[in-house]
Scaffold this motif. Sequence first.
Motif, PDB file in Angstrom:
ATOM      1  N   GLN A 195       1.318  -1.096   0.124  1.00  0.00           N
ATOM      2  CA  GLN A 195       0.391   0.121  -0.083  1.00  0.00           C
ATOM      3  C   GLN A 195       0.919   1.523   0.586  1.00  0.00           C
ATOM      4  OE1 GLN A 195      -2.684  -0.375   3.124  1.00  0.00           O
ATOM      5  NE2 GLN A 195      -4.369  -0.587   1.613  1.00  0.00           N
ATOM      6  N   LEU A 196       1.888   1.414   0.905  1.00  0.00           N
ATOM      7  CA  LEU A 196       2.960   2.695   0.896  1.00  0.00           C
ATOM      8  C   LEU A 196       3.171   2.825  -0.510  1.00  0.00           C
ATOM      9  CD1 LEU A 196       4.707   4.133   3.138  1.00  0.00           C
ATOM     10  CD2 LEU A 196       6.178   2.748   2.667  1.00  0.00           C
ATOM     11  N   VAL A 197       3.877   1.575  -1.200  1.00  0.00           N
ATOM     12  CA  VAL A 197       4.847   1.998  -2.582  1.00  0.00           C
ATOM     13  C   VAL A 197       3.193   2.113  -3.672  1.00  0.00           C
ATOM     14  CG1 VAL A 197       6.898   1.217  -1.616  1.00  0.00           C
ATOM     15  CG2 VAL A 197       5.272  -0.093  -2.590  1.00  0.00           C
ATOM     16  N   THR A 198       2.472   1.341  -4.079  1.00  0.00           N
ATOM     17  CA  THR A 198       1.454   1.389  -4.822  1.00  0.00           C
ATOM     18  C   THR A 198       0.051   3.039  -4.487  1.00  0.00           C
ATOM     19  OG1 THR A 198       0.379   0.204  -3.541  1.00  0.00           O
ATOM     20  CG2 THR A 198       0.988  -0.426  -5.069  1.00  0.00           C
ATOM     21  N   GLU A 199       0.164   3.046  -3.635  1.00  0.00           N
ATOM     22  CA  GLU A 199      -0.675   4.148  -3.079  1.00  0.00           C
ATOM     23  C   GLU A 199      -0.408   5.606  -2.292  1.00  0.00           C
ATOM     24  OE1 GLU A 199      -4.163   2.558  -1.254  1.00  0.00           O
ATOM     25  OE2 GLU A 199      -3.814   1.027  -2.366  1.00  0.00           O
ATOM     26  N   GLY A 200       0.712   5.073  -2.026  1.00  0.00           N
ATOM     27  CA  GLY A 200       1.460   6.372  -1.432  1.00  0.00           C
ATOM     28  C   GLY A 200       0.765   6.760   0.442  1.00  0.00           C
ATOM     29  N   LYS A 201      -0.113   5.791   0.673  1.00  0.00           N
ATOM     30  CA  LYS A 201      -0.763   5.732   1.735  1.00  0.00           C
ATOM     31  C   LYS A 201       0.706   4.981   3.209  1.00  0.00           C
ATOM     32  CE  LYS A 201      -4.720   3.260   0.976  1.00  0.00           C
ATOM     33  NZ  LYS A 201      -5.981   2.977   1.693  1.00  0.00           N
ATOM     34  N   GLU A 202      -0.243   6.895   3.983  1.00  0.00           N
ATOM     35  CA  GLU A 202       1.373   6.708   5.318  1.00  0.00           C
ATOM     36  C   GLU A 202       1.537   5.770   5.316  1.00  0.00           C
ATOM     37  OE1 GLU A 202      -0.138   9.076   9.299  1.00  0.00           O
ATOM     38  OE2 GLU A 202      -0.280  10.484   7.790  1.00  0.00           O
ATOM     39  N   ALA A 203       2.914   5.247   5.852  1.00  0.00           N
ATOM     40  CA  ALA A 203       3.292   4.737   6.942  1.00  0.00           C
ATOM     41  C   ALA A 203       2.809   3.578   7.312  1.00  0.00           C
ATOM     42  CB  ALA A 203       4.951   4.651   7.046  1.00  0.00           C
ATOM     43  N   ASP A 204       2.766   2.840   7.591  1.00  0.00           N
ATOM     44  CA  ASP A 204       2.239   2.304   8.880  1.00  0.00           C
ATOM     45  C   ASP A 204       3.507   2.030  10.300  1.00  0.00           C
ATOM     46  OD1 ASP A 204       1.705  -0.375  11.270  1.00  0.00           O
ATOM     47  OD2 ASP A 204      -0.221  -0.148  10.186  1.00  0.00           O
ATOM     48  N   ALA A 205       3.816   2.289  11.092  1.00  0.00           N
ATOM     49  CA  ALA A 205       4.689   2.064  12.164  1.00  0.00           C
ATOM     50  C   ALA A 205       5.542   1.098  12.109  1.00  0.00           C
ATOM     51  CB  ALA A 205       4.376   1.969  13.470  1.00  0.00           C
ATOM     52  N   MET A 206       4.739  -0.828  11.567  1.00  0.00           N
ATOM     53  CA  MET A 206       5.525  -1.549  12.219  1.00  0.00           C
ATOM     54  C   MET A 206       6.164  -1.561  10.608  1.00  0.00           C
ATOM     55  SD  MET A 206       1.907  -4.177   9.918  1.00  0.00           S
ATOM     56  CE  MET A 206       3.267  -5.314  10.512  1.00  0.00           C
TER      57      MET A 206
END
Length: 146
Positions: A94-105
């Motif tokens: 999700q981070l690399v495809t949608e630019g979603k905010e990075a999950d802490a994990m």
Amino acid sequence: MSLRELYQEMIVDHGKHPRNSGKLPHANYQHAGHNPLCGDKLVVYLYERDGKVEDVRFEGTGCAISMASASLMTETVKGKSIPEIEKLFGCFHQLVTEGKEADAMLGKLAIFAGVAEFPVRVKCATLAWHTLNAALANDPNPVSTE
């Protein structure tokens, strides 16, 4: 130094000096992956016991993003359970495809947030992860990003 510059520096460092690089002789899972568009090729080796990845390495060649992603992936998944790795992959994807905010994990993997701005680089960043998933699933087919 800006956060973006720091992230770029970390990608270059892991790309040139990947961690956990090399064959894993006692691996009980291994799988090959290829990104024909960029020419990235790698093999992921895992030693899993009692549902946890005790050791993981990779061998390969490719662009800085691909090698850095594989390097940071190996650092991140070592000691994790299979369900934890599956969740990590989902968050990373999700981070690399949608630019979603990075999950802490995700920890250090958050440096790949900028990849979403360059869709052609997503395949470079996710190759190692798709290969890892195929290894854990005992998928007989080689991984290709095409």
